[in-house]
Scaffold this motif. Structure first.
Motif, mmCIF file in Angstrom:
data_model
loop_
_atom_site.group_PDB
_atom_site.id
_atom_site.type_symbol
_atom_site.label_atom_id
_atom_site.label_comp_id
_atom_site.label_asym_id
_atom_site.label_seq_id
_atom_site.Cartn_x
_atom_site.Cartn_y
_atom_site.Cartn_z
ATOM 1 N N GLN A 36 -0.823 4.941 -6.716
ATOM 2 C CA GLN A 36 -2.177 5.572 -6.812
ATOM 3 C C GLN A 36 -2.462 6.487 -5.580
ATOM 4 N N VAL A 79 0.866 -1.407 -0.191
ATOM 5 C CA VAL A 79 -0.010 -0.009 0.085
ATOM 6 C C VAL A 79 0.644 1.361 0.003
ATOM 7 N N ASN A 122 2.331 2.161 -3.439
ATOM 8 C CA ASN A 122 1.176 2.043 -4.358
ATOM 9 C C ASN A 122 1.210 3.668 -4.984
#
Length: 216
Positions: free
Chosen positions: A209, A204, A207
């Motif tokens: 994004q 995470v 990531n």
């Protein structure tokens, strides 16, 4: 071997279900436990020797929440401490100053105590609150129960310096302690599995994004 025993002993008072039988056997018979695991349980030629399916237990948490987990027997508990200790180099510090994570790894040869890491985490939340107008937070209380066995094992196998024996051993371990079920297999409340879960979650942090200025 002694280092694995020290790891187990220092974590024992903080575990979710401390069982003195396990502590006694690890302290007094770690060599026998290790020999049994690595010479018989993980030996394909010893079909009768396997990790046993573990007993389902529940721990009470604040506000009436029940934490569902398994209580490990001495053989299973020793193995997870040993494999995580021997592979402690794969558990990294935070990935950047804007993607913060605390604890659940070794530093200067010793595990970072949970209360120390939690104190640093709370202090960073307070300092971040003075810098940013908006934030969003969420609890991952069901995270461990939702992990998929093969995802964790493939991730572990991909790490540098993890041997084929350890990769296959962890795969066998998670499969057998949960009687073959591939979800809800990760034991809660012990430091080595928290290390695994915390490091696996760094996907995470990495990531692209995620556009937050900081993640804690």
């Amino acid at each position: 071997m002694t280092s694995t025993v020290n790891f187990f002993e220092t974590d024992f008072p903080a575990t979710l279900f401390p069982l003195k039988t396990n502590l006694l056997l690890v302290k007094e018979h770690s060599a026998e436990l290790s020999d049994y695991i690595y010479q018989r349980v993980l030996n394909p030629g010893c079909e009768a020797d396997k990790f046993l399916p573990q007993h389902r237990v529940y721990a009470t948490k604040p506000r009436g929440h029940l934490r569902r987990t398994v209580k490990l027997d001495p053989v299973a508990e020793f193995f997870i401490y040993d494999i995580c200790y021997r592979n402690k180099a794969i558990f990294r510090p935070e990935v950047s100053a804007s993607r913060r994570s605390f604890g659940y790894r070794f530093k200067s040869g010793a595990r970072i105590p949970v209360h120390v890491a939690y104190g640093e985490y709370k202090e960073h939340l307070r300092s971040s609150a003075t810098k940013y107008k908006h934030n969003i937070q969420f609890d991952i209380a069901s995270y461990f129960n939702s992990l998929y066995h093969h995802d964790v094992c493939h991730w572990f196998e991909s790490k540098d310096n993890v041997t084929e024996t350890d990769a296959k051993g962890l795969n066998q371990y998670f499969r057998e302690i949960n009687a073959g079920r591939s979800v809800d297999f990760m034991p809660h409340g012990i430091y080595p599995t928290k290390m695994l879960g915390n490091e696996f979650l760094k996907v995470v942090d990495l990531n692209g994004q995620l556009k937050s200025a900081e993640v804690v």
